[in-house]
Write an enzyme that holds these catalytic residues in place. Structure first.
Site, mmCIF file in Angstrom:
data_model
loop_
_atom_site.group_PDB
_atom_site.id
_atom_site.type_symbol
_atom_site.label_atom_id
_atom_site.label_comp_id
_atom_site.label_asym_id
_atom_site.label_seq_id
_atom_site.Cartn_x
_atom_site.Cartn_y
_atom_site.Cartn_z
ATOM 1 N N HIS A 37 1.014 -0.939 -0.150
ATOM 2 C CA HIS A 37 -0.264 0.295 -0.290
ATOM 3 C C HIS A 37 0.579 0.955 0.181
ATOM 4 O O HIS A 37 0.647 2.347 -0.799
ATOM 5 C CB HIS A 37 -1.073 0.010 1.256
ATOM 6 C CG HIS A 37 -2.126 -0.976 1.544
ATOM 7 N ND1 HIS A 37 -1.757 -2.260 2.542
ATOM 8 C CD2 HIS A 37 -2.992 -1.607 0.448
ATOM 9 C CE1 HIS A 37 -2.807 -2.878 2.289
ATOM 10 N NE2 HIS A 37 -3.556 -2.884 1.431
ATOM 11 N N GLY A 147 -2.566 -2.232 -7.110
ATOM 12 C CA GLY A 147 -1.658 -2.568 -7.337
ATOM 13 C C GLY A 147 -1.485 -3.454 -8.539
ATOM 14 O O GLY A 147 -2.941 -4.277 -7.982
ATOM 15 N N GLU A 148 -0.448 -4.245 -8.754
ATOM 16 C CA GLU A 148 -0.506 -5.273 -10.244
ATOM 17 C C GLU A 148 -0.927 -6.162 -9.108
ATOM 18 O O GLU A 148 -1.515 -7.635 -9.904
ATOM 19 C CB GLU A 148 0.448 -5.214 -10.909
ATOM 20 C CG GLU A 148 0.323 -4.502 -11.883
ATOM 21 C CD GLU A 148 1.597 -4.313 -12.671
ATOM 22 O OE1 GLU A 148 1.988 -5.352 -12.877
ATOM 23 O OE2 GLU A 148 1.934 -3.469 -14.003
ATOM 24 N N SER A 185 0.637 -8.795 1.617
ATOM 25 C CA SER A 185 -0.985 -8.885 1.294
ATOM 26 C C SER A 185 -1.615 -8.816 2.888
ATOM 27 O O SER A 185 -1.261 -9.331 3.668
ATOM 28 C CB SER A 185 -1.690 -10.578 0.961
ATOM 29 O OG SER A 185 -2.855 -10.533 1.238
HETATM 30 P P1 AMP Z 1 -6.367 -3.647 -0.564
HETATM 31 O O1 AMP Z 1 -5.980 -3.046 1.255
HETATM 32 O O2 AMP Z 1 -6.067 -4.829 -0.509
HETATM 33 O O3 AMP Z 1 -8.024 -3.609 -0.619
HETATM 34 O O4 AMP Z 1 -5.596 -3.146 -1.784
HETATM 35 C C1 AMP Z 1 -5.534 -1.695 -1.531
HETATM 36 C C2 AMP Z 1 -4.487 -1.654 -2.883
HETATM 37 O O5 AMP Z 1 -2.974 -1.533 -2.869
HETATM 38 C C3 AMP Z 1 -4.812 -1.888 -4.091
HETATM 39 O O6 AMP Z 1 -4.966 -1.316 -5.905
HETATM 40 C C4 AMP Z 1 -3.960 -3.335 -4.469
HETATM 41 O O7 AMP Z 1 -3.600 -3.696 -5.857
HETATM 42 C C5 AMP Z 1 -2.732 -3.449 -3.695
HETATM 43 N N1 AMP Z 1 -1.724 -3.445 -3.008
HETATM 44 C C6 AMP Z 1 -1.551 -4.843 -1.750
HETATM 45 N N2 AMP Z 1 -1.163 -5.793 -1.939
HETATM 46 C C7 AMP Z 1 0.860 -5.262 -2.471
HETATM 47 C C8 AMP Z 1 1.261 -5.913 -2.828
HETATM 48 N N3 AMP Z 1 2.008 -6.614 -1.925
HETATM 49 N N4 AMP Z 1 2.037 -4.895 -4.101
HETATM 50 C C9 AMP Z 1 1.194 -3.521 -4.690
HETATM 51 N N5 AMP Z 1 -0.038 -3.415 -4.690
HETATM 52 C C10 AMP Z 1 -0.368 -4.293 -3.554
#
Ligand code: AMP
Length: 285
Positions: A37, A147-148, A185
């Site tokens: 993030h 994020g990808e 994650s």
């Molecule tokens: P989330 O909180 O899981 O909904 O993620 C929020 C944002 O962070 C989303 O755009 C995800 O793709 C990105 N994100 C989560 N984990 C990673 C990671 N390991 N590397 C890059 N971006 C991430």
């Protein structure tokens, strides 16, 4: 750093920045923040005058109520991390703020929502597209960062933004990994010590994939990768899919100079993990 829960208050703040011609960068998250993030936050900070991060665990994108209930929440730690990064505003709406009534928005996702995550998590991408649309409508960012790691989600948000004709530039960030390769994650903290060790195998196995060997039979590669992952007693693949990077279509064979993506979803104990990597077969091997 301002903490805002009210959408009218947020809209007013943004409007004031807009009158100063500031560019607004936006990073939507579900909290339980890690460096994945923060890498997006840093990108936004480098490219915009104002960075807004939202923390909202969106109930409509959870197909499994147990997953929603168990989703990690650690707001104090998140706020400390974002403050240290120099974020301007954290938007932390409650569910009623985002969903004041039963109405839901639906978008033509051009079939991008059908394979992989869409197949195994029914309704997930409808929930994702709807919540991001609602957040964009409140924040009205110039640029938004994704994020990808969630590659299919990134494509779906690009598509939603296109069909809804929103003036937002969608910017992607590379996958940030732990030192043993596991994609960061929020869910990783739910892994036991043994599962955490096992989880690193996922990336170690997909990283070793040699696409040149499977040009005529990419489906065979998917089976072999799944078999390798499933050899670990803690891991059970839900899917291993090779798709064309843009269309997310399954190729019958792998063509030269076309970008593909190998995507996986794997259960590690009770935790569902996803990962992916991109590859191109060129003539110079
Ligand atoms: P989330 O909180 O899981 O909904 O993620 C929020 C944002 O962070 C989303 O755009 C995800 O793709 C990105 N994100 C989560 N984990 C990673 C990671 N390991 N590397 C890059 N971006 C991430």
């Amino acid at each position: 750093m301002m903490q805002i829960r009210d959408k009218v208050e947020l809209s007013e703040k943004v409007q004031a920045y807009r009158e100063l011609h500031y560019k607004i960068g936006f990073v939507p998250t579900m909290g339980a923040l890690h460096f994945g993030h923060l890498s997006l936050v840093r990108k936004s900070r480098a490219e915009n005058q104002i960075t807004i991060v939202s923390i909202f665990v969106n109930p409509t994108q959870f197909n499994d109520p147990n997953d929603l209930e168990k989703y990690p929440r650690m707001p104090e730690q998140d706020l400390e991390m974002l403050d240290a990064e120099g974020v301007d505003i954290v938007f932390m709406p409650d569910v009623e703020t985002i969903y004041p009534d039963e109405k839901r928005n639906h978008f033509d996702l051009a079939g991008l929502d059908k394979p992989m995550e869409g197949k195994f998590r029914k309704g997930h991408f409808d929930g994702v597209a709807d919540v991001v649309f609602r957040l964009f409508d409140i924040v009205k960012p110039d640029r938004a960062y994704f994020g990808e790691k969630d590659y299919q989600q990134l494509k779906i948000i690009q598509q939603m933004t296109k069909v809804a004709e929103l003036p937002v530039e969608i910017i992607s960030g590379e996958i940030i990994r732990e030192s043993d390769g596991l994609a960061m994650s929020s869910r990783n903290i739910r892994l036991s010590e043994q599962e955490r060790v096992a989880a690193a195998n996922i990336y170690q196995i997909i990283r070793d994939f040699e696409p040149e060997t499977f040009v005529e039979k990419p489906d065979k590669a998917e089976d072999i990768i799944a078999e390798k992952i499933n050899k670990n007693e803690h891991l059970k693949t839900e899917y291993v899919s090779i798709v064309e990077d843009e269309s997310m279509q399954t190729p019958k064979k792998l063509e030269l100079d076309v970008t593909y993506r190998l995507c996986v979803a794997v259960w590690c104990g009770q935790v569902r993990l996803i990962d992916n990597l991109t590859f191109v077969i060129t003539n110079n091997y």
